[in-house]
Design a protein around this motif. Sequence first.
Motif, PDB file in Angstrom:
ATOM      1  N   MET A 293       0.848  -1.185   0.000  1.00 58.54           N
ATOM      2  CA  MET A 293       0.000   0.000   0.000  1.00 58.54           C
ATOM      3  C   MET A 293       0.884   1.235   0.000  1.00 58.54           C
ATOM      4  O   MET A 293       1.956   1.237   0.607  1.00 58.54           O
ATOM      5  CB  MET A 293      -0.888  -0.022   1.248  1.00 58.54           C
ATOM      6  CG  MET A 293      -1.790   1.170   1.418  1.00 58.54           C
ATOM      7  SD  MET A 293      -2.815   0.989   2.890  1.00 58.54           S
ATOM      8  CE  MET A 293      -4.415   1.008   2.120  1.00 58.54           C
ATOM      9  N   GLY A 294       0.411   2.278  -0.672  1.00 59.58           N
ATOM     10  CA  GLY A 294       1.143   3.533  -0.692  1.00 59.58           C
ATOM     11  C   GLY A 294       0.954   4.321   0.594  1.00 59.58           C
ATOM     12  O   GLY A 294      -0.040   4.160   1.305  1.00 59.58           O
ATOM     13  N   GLY A 295       1.898   5.190   0.873  1.00 59.74           N
ATOM     14  CA  GLY A 295       1.839   6.003   2.081  1.00 59.74           C
ATOM     15  C   GLY A 295       0.667   6.969   2.081  1.00 59.74           C
ATOM     16  O   GLY A 295       0.020   7.179   3.111  1.00 59.74           O
ATOM     17  N   GLY A 296       0.377   7.564   0.942  1.00 61.53           N
ATOM     18  CA  GLY A 296      -0.755   8.485   0.853  1.00 61.53           C
ATOM     19  C   GLY A 296      -2.071   7.771   1.087  1.00 61.53           C
ATOM     20  O   GLY A 296      -2.965   8.300   1.762  1.00 61.53           O
ATOM     21  N   ASP A 297      -2.195   6.566   0.542  1.00 61.72           N
ATOM     22  CA  ASP A 297      -3.401   5.762   0.764  1.00 61.72           C
ATOM     23  C   ASP A 297      -3.559   5.449   2.249  1.00 61.72           C
ATOM     24  O   ASP A 297      -4.657   5.531   2.801  1.00 61.72           O
ATOM     25  CB  ASP A 297      -3.330   4.448  -0.029  1.00 61.72           C
ATOM     26  CG  ASP A 297      -3.257   4.659  -1.522  1.00 61.72           C
ATOM     27  OD1 ASP A 297      -3.856   5.625  -2.015  1.00 61.72           O
ATOM     28  OD2 ASP A 297      -2.595   3.850  -2.195  1.00 61.72           O
ATOM     29  N   ALA A 298      -2.461   5.090   2.904  1.00 61.73           N
ATOM     30  CA  ALA A 298      -2.502   4.749   4.327  1.00 61.73           C
ATOM     31  C   ALA A 298      -2.951   5.948   5.157  1.00 61.73           C
ATOM     32  O   ALA A 298      -3.816   5.819   6.033  1.00 61.73           O
ATOM     33  CB  ALA A 298      -1.121   4.277   4.790  1.00 61.73           C
ATOM     34  N   LYS A 299      -2.381   7.105   4.886  1.00 59.93           N
ATOM     35  CA  LYS A 299      -2.749   8.307   5.646  1.00 59.93           C
ATOM     36  C   LYS A 299      -4.198   8.699   5.385  1.00 59.93           C
ATOM     37  O   LYS A 299      -4.927   9.063   6.318  1.00 59.93           O
ATOM     38  CB  LYS A 299      -1.799   9.460   5.301  1.00 59.93           C
ATOM     39  CG  LYS A 299      -0.386   9.242   5.814  1.00 59.93           C
ATOM     40  CD  LYS A 299       0.529  10.373   5.433  1.00 59.93           C
ATOM     41  CE  LYS A 299       1.090  10.115   4.053  1.00 59.93           C
ATOM     42  NZ  LYS A 299       2.158  11.030   3.662  1.00 59.93           N
ATOM     43  N   LEU A 300      -4.625   8.632   4.133  1.00 54.27           N
ATOM     44  CA  LEU A 300      -6.001   9.001   3.802  1.00 54.27           C
ATOM     45  C   LEU A 300      -6.995   8.028   4.435  1.00 54.27           C
ATOM     46  O   LEU A 300      -8.020   8.451   4.980  1.00 54.27           O
ATOM     47  CB  LEU A 300      -6.207   9.045   2.285  1.00 54.27           C
ATOM     48  CG  LEU A 300      -7.601   9.453   1.817  1.00 54.27           C
ATOM     49  CD1 LEU A 300      -7.920  10.884   2.239  1.00 54.27           C
ATOM     50  CD2 LEU A 300      -7.734   9.292   0.316  1.00 54.27           C
ATOM     51  N   LEU A 301      -6.702   6.752   4.393  1.00 51.51           N
ATOM     52  CA  LEU A 301      -7.599   5.762   4.987  1.00 51.51           C
ATOM     53  C   LEU A 301      -7.719   5.974   6.498  1.00 51.51           C
ATOM     54  O   LEU A 301      -8.815   5.917   7.060  1.00 51.51           O
ATOM     55  CB  LEU A 301      -7.122   4.341   4.674  1.00 51.51           C
ATOM     56  CG  LEU A 301      -8.069   3.209   5.029  1.00 51.51           C
ATOM     57  CD1 LEU A 301      -9.399   3.350   4.300  1.00 51.51           C
ATOM     58  CD2 LEU A 301      -7.427   1.872   4.685  1.00 51.51           C
TER      59      LEU A 301
END
Length: 170
Positions: free
Chosen positions: A76-84
Amino acid sequence: MIAAAVFVIFPLCLAIAAFSDLLTMEIPNRASIVLAVAFLGIATLSGMPFVVIGTHLAAAFLVLAVCFVLFALNIMGGGDAKLLAATSLWFGFNPTFFEFLAYVSIIGGIATFVILIIRAQANIILAIGLPVPSSILLAKKIPYGIAIAIGGFFAFPSSPLFLAAIEGLK
Protein backbone atom coordinates in the motif's frame (compact mmCIF):
# COMPACT_ATOMS: atom_id res chain seq x y z
CA MET A 1 -21.91 26.62 11.04
CA ILE A 2 -20.71 23.21 12.30
CA ALA A 3 -23.15 21.41 10.00
CA ALA A 4 -21.81 23.35 7.02
CA ALA A 5 -18.27 22.32 7.93
CA VAL A 6 -19.31 18.67 8.18
CA PHE A 7 -21.06 18.77 4.81
CA VAL A 8 -18.21 20.56 3.02
CA ILE A 9 -14.86 19.53 4.50
CA PHE A 10 -15.20 15.74 4.43
CA PRO A 11 -16.48 15.42 0.83
CA LEU A 12 -14.15 18.12 -0.48
CA CYS A 13 -11.03 16.53 1.01
CA LEU A 14 -12.00 13.11 -0.34
CA ALA A 15 -12.71 14.52 -3.80
CA ILE A 16 -9.35 16.33 -3.88
CA ALA A 17 -7.56 13.16 -2.78
CA ALA A 18 -9.35 10.97 -5.34
CA PHE A 19 -8.77 13.29 -8.30
CA SER A 20 -5.16 13.87 -7.33
CA ASP A 21 -4.57 10.12 -7.02
CA LEU A 22 -6.24 9.50 -10.37
CA LEU A 23 -4.22 12.13 -12.22
CA THR A 24 -0.84 12.05 -10.44
CA MET A 25 -0.80 8.82 -8.40
CA GLU A 26 -0.18 10.96 -5.31
CA ILE A 27 -2.50 11.99 -2.50
CA PRO A 28 -1.63 15.38 -1.04
CA ASN A 29 -0.80 15.24 2.67
CA ARG A 30 -2.90 18.34 3.22
CA ALA A 31 -6.08 16.39 2.40
CA SER A 32 -5.39 13.90 5.20
CA ILE A 33 -4.23 16.61 7.60
CA VAL A 34 -7.33 18.75 6.98
CA LEU A 35 -9.57 15.70 7.48
CA ALA A 36 -7.93 14.88 10.81
CA VAL A 37 -7.77 18.43 12.17
CA ALA A 38 -11.30 19.23 10.99
CA PHE A 39 -12.68 16.12 12.67
CA LEU A 40 -11.05 17.01 15.97
CA GLY A 41 -12.33 20.59 15.78
CA ILE A 42 -15.84 19.71 14.67
CA ALA A 43 -16.18 16.86 17.18
CA THR A 44 -15.06 19.10 20.04
CA LEU A 45 -17.24 22.04 19.01
CA SER A 46 -20.28 19.82 18.48
CA GLY A 47 -20.02 18.51 22.04
CA MET A 48 -18.99 14.97 21.20
CA PRO A 49 -17.90 13.34 24.49
CA PHE A 50 -14.14 12.90 24.83
CA VAL A 51 -14.58 9.15 25.33
CA VAL A 52 -16.31 8.94 21.94
CA ILE A 53 -13.59 11.09 20.34
CA GLY A 54 -11.14 8.61 21.87
CA THR A 55 -12.87 5.70 20.12
CA HIS A 56 -12.62 7.58 16.83
CA LEU A 57 -8.91 8.14 17.46
CA ALA A 58 -8.49 4.45 18.32
CA ALA A 59 -10.14 3.43 15.04
CA ALA A 60 -7.87 5.76 13.08
CA PHE A 61 -4.72 4.55 14.85
CA LEU A 62 -5.68 0.92 14.33
CA VAL A 63 -6.16 1.55 10.61
CA LEU A 64 -2.88 3.49 10.47
CA ALA A 65 -1.02 0.64 12.20
CA VAL A 66 -2.38 -1.96 9.78
CA CYS A 67 -1.68 0.31 6.83
CA PHE A 68 1.84 0.97 8.10
CA VAL A 69 2.54 -2.75 7.92
CA LEU A 70 1.07 -2.89 4.40
CA PHE A 71 3.21 0.12 3.43
CA ALA A 72 6.34 -1.52 4.88
CA LEU A 73 5.57 -4.61 2.78
CA ASN A 74 5.18 -2.36 -0.29
CA ILE A 75 1.54 -3.41 -0.66
CA MET A 76 0.00 0.00 0.00
CA GLY A 77 1.14 3.53 -0.69
CA GLY A 78 1.84 6.00 2.08
CA GLY A 79 -0.76 8.49 0.85
CA ASP A 80 -3.40 5.76 0.76
CA ALA A 81 -2.50 4.75 4.33
CA LYS A 82 -2.75 8.31 5.65
CA LEU A 83 -6.00 9.00 3.80
CA LEU A 84 -7.60 5.76 4.99
CA ALA A 85 -6.64 6.50 8.60
CA ALA A 86 -7.82 10.13 8.43
CA THR A 87 -11.11 9.08 6.86
CA SER A 88 -11.58 6.32 9.46
CA LEU A 89 -11.32 9.01 12.12
CA TRP A 90 -14.69 10.37 10.96
CA PHE A 91 -16.38 7.00 11.51
CA GLY A 92 -15.01 5.72 14.83
CA PHE A 93 -15.62 2.21 16.16
CA ASN A 94 -19.25 1.60 15.26
CA PRO A 95 -21.09 -0.24 12.48
CA THR A 96 -20.47 2.65 10.07
CA PHE A 97 -16.71 2.12 10.43
CA PHE A 98 -17.05 -1.45 9.22
CA GLU A 99 -19.49 -0.36 6.51
CA PHE A 100 -16.88 2.16 5.32
CA LEU A 101 -14.11 -0.45 5.27
CA ALA A 102 -16.37 -2.89 3.39
CA TYR A 103 -17.18 -0.25 0.76
CA VAL A 104 -13.49 0.60 0.36
CA SER A 105 -12.60 -3.08 -0.02
CA ILE A 106 -15.30 -3.85 -2.57
CA ILE A 107 -14.79 -0.68 -4.60
CA GLY A 108 -11.02 -1.07 -4.39
CA GLY A 109 -11.27 -4.60 -5.77
CA ILE A 110 -13.52 -3.51 -8.62
CA ALA A 111 -11.30 -0.51 -9.40
CA THR A 112 -8.19 -2.67 -9.39
CA PHE A 113 -9.80 -5.17 -11.75
CA VAL A 114 -10.94 -2.41 -14.14
CA ILE A 115 -7.54 -0.70 -14.08
CA LEU A 116 -5.75 -3.97 -14.81
CA ILE A 117 -8.07 -4.57 -17.77
CA ILE A 118 -7.42 -1.02 -19.03
CA ARG A 119 -3.65 -1.51 -18.67
CA ALA A 120 -3.84 -4.79 -20.58
CA GLN A 121 -5.41 -2.83 -23.44
CA ALA A 122 -3.08 0.19 -23.15
CA ASN A 123 -1.75 -0.08 -26.70
CA ILE A 124 -5.24 -0.09 -28.18
CA ILE A 125 -6.36 2.77 -25.93
CA LEU A 126 -3.32 4.85 -26.93
CA ALA A 127 -3.77 4.02 -30.62
CA ILE A 128 -7.44 5.03 -30.58
CA GLY A 129 -6.65 8.13 -28.55
CA LEU A 130 -9.14 7.54 -25.74
CA PRO A 131 -8.80 10.16 -23.00
CA VAL A 132 -7.46 7.94 -20.21
CA PRO A 133 -5.00 9.54 -17.77
CA SER A 134 -1.49 8.35 -18.49
CA SER A 135 -1.07 7.57 -14.79
CA ILE A 136 -3.71 4.85 -15.16
CA LEU A 137 -2.08 3.40 -18.27
CA LEU A 138 1.57 3.57 -17.34
CA ALA A 139 1.92 3.40 -13.55
CA LYS A 140 2.54 0.16 -11.70
CA LYS A 141 0.47 1.27 -8.70
CA ILE A 142 -3.29 1.31 -8.20
CA PRO A 143 -4.81 4.70 -7.25
CA TYR A 144 -6.57 3.35 -4.15
CA GLY A 145 -7.44 6.87 -3.01
CA ILE A 146 -10.35 6.67 -5.44
CA ALA A 147 -11.80 3.65 -3.61
CA ILE A 148 -11.23 5.30 -0.23
CA ALA A 149 -13.06 8.41 -1.39
CA ILE A 150 -16.00 6.54 -2.91
CA GLY A 151 -16.27 4.30 0.15
CA GLY A 152 -16.23 7.42 2.30
CA PHE A 153 -18.98 9.01 0.22
CA PHE A 154 -21.15 5.90 0.49
CA ALA A 155 -20.72 5.49 4.26
CA PHE A 156 -20.74 9.20 5.16
CA PRO A 157 -24.55 9.57 5.52
CA SER A 158 -24.41 7.01 8.34
CA SER A 159 -21.44 8.60 10.13
CA PRO A 160 -21.85 10.05 13.62
CA LEU A 161 -20.97 13.64 12.66
CA PHE A 162 -23.22 13.59 9.60
CA LEU A 163 -26.15 12.34 11.67
CA ALA A 164 -25.44 14.91 14.40
CA ALA A 165 -25.28 17.68 11.78
CA ILE A 166 -28.61 16.58 10.30
CA GLU A 167 -30.13 16.46 13.78
CA GLY A 168 -28.79 19.96 14.49
CA LEU A 169 -30.53 21.31 11.39
CA LYS A 170 -33.95 20.14 12.59
